[in-house]
Scaffold this motif. Sequence first.
Motif, short mmCIF file in Angstrom:
data_model
loop_
_atom_site.label_atom_id
_atom_site.label_comp_id
_atom_site.label_asym_id
_atom_site.label_seq_id
_atom_site.Cartn_x
_atom_site.Cartn_y
_atom_site.Cartn_z
N TYR A 120 0.83 -1.20 0.00
CA TYR A 120 0.00 0.00 0.00
C TYR A 120 0.87 1.26 0.00
N VAL A 124 0.66 4.58 -2.47
CA VAL A 124 0.56 5.96 -1.98
C VAL A 124 1.72 6.81 -2.50
N LYS A 125 2.92 6.25 -2.51
CA LYS A 125 4.08 6.98 -3.01
C LYS A 125 3.94 7.31 -4.49
N TYR A 129 -2.07 9.30 -3.03
CA TYR A 129 -3.42 9.03 -2.54
C TYR A 129 -3.54 9.32 -1.04
N VAL A 130 -4.67 9.89 -0.65
CA VAL A 130 -4.97 10.18 0.75
C VAL A 130 -6.20 9.36 1.16
N THR A 131 -6.05 8.53 2.17
CA THR A 131 -7.15 7.66 2.59
C THR A 131 -8.23 8.46 3.30
N ASP A 206 -10.74 3.37 -0.43
CA ASP A 206 -9.29 3.24 -0.36
C ASP A 206 -8.83 1.92 -0.97
N TYR A 210 -6.70 1.41 -4.69
CA TYR A 210 -5.48 0.59 -4.83
C TYR A 210 -5.66 -0.46 -5.92
#
Length: 378
Positions: A120, A124-125, A129-131, A206, A210
């Motif tokens: 995950y 994000v990197k 993305y911001v959960t 979220d 992904y």
Amino acid sequence: MKNKTYWIFALLTIFIVSIAYGFTKLITPKDKLETIDCAETPKISGESDFKPTIVNKTPAPSAVPKGMAWIPGGEFSMGSNVEDESLCSIKGVTKDAAAIHRVYVDGYFMDKTEVTNEEYAKFVKATGYVTVAEQKPTKEEFPIANEEDLITGSVIFTPTPTAVNLNNFLQWWSYVGGTDWKHPEGPQSTIKGREKYPVVQIAYEDAAAYAKWAGKRLPTEAEWEFAARGGKTGNLYTWGNTLKPNGKFQANIYQGHFPIKDGDTGEDGFKGIAPTAQFAPNQYGLYDMAGNVWEWVNDWYSTSYYDELAQEGKVIKNPQGPSAYNDPNDPSQIKRVHRGGSFLCTDQYCTRYMVGTRGKGEVRSAANHLGFRCVKSI
């Protein structure tokens, strides 16, 4: 502050009531956990409702994606004939997993494990993305909350100092500011050294984000159960019909007095969450299809869905779930299905690590025992 307390309670309730074992109004536990009457095996009915699984004979494609397993698909009996919620006198709250009905699914690939913190973090990197747990709640979501009360955070399991009746789940769940996938058990916690643990504090969107980035998708509930059953017919668990074959636990679940602080004895080898793939895989090479963390699937949650499919009296091909969510116990919340149970499932309260049973969750809610895995169509 009164408003802050109300808002946190509201957010907490959204998630906790959403989980399958939130039907606490049906539970009348005894005062002392030591006196609870527990059985070795659950009560079941309608064993003949399970008809033989017919596995497709299509061979696995030559190229199976890394970290995934080939699930051949086929026809099977889906659902559960377990009558009680637990092995300890908690009655009749698994009815959303009945009636048993006949389903066919095409072949597909499935992740061997739940998506990990390491995986995950790469997502994000790459995307920024911001959960949901990292997003400040809005006045539109909580119109009566004061602005200063709208803080980022999520829900964590909070053990009780002493034994309690199991009729009020708010005793062991808390909304904690600063909690998210990088801080899964509160703002002071970390995932450093837990790269191979399943990512948690993940809301439905979220997980879906992904999956899309990875070129995959979330499984349907039917795909999830077919894979979990491993080609077998009507078993209670992903590994068979005995909770502890040869005296050994086959999944990371809760042993001991729930929900007391340090109450989990860790007889299965773990107190709390575990790294992925610590127990033997099922027949399809899938790990942790029971216990450890709940997993999001794509289907809307409807209490009556299984009954509706059974009444059609035919094999349902590649079901995608109901067209709308429906939970009479909490009709205002938008919910999708969870599967597999978690490290907090206990014979005293929730045995939904049993393969045919179901969970549910409000789509923008998360907790420290909720993650996911992905599938990929051929």
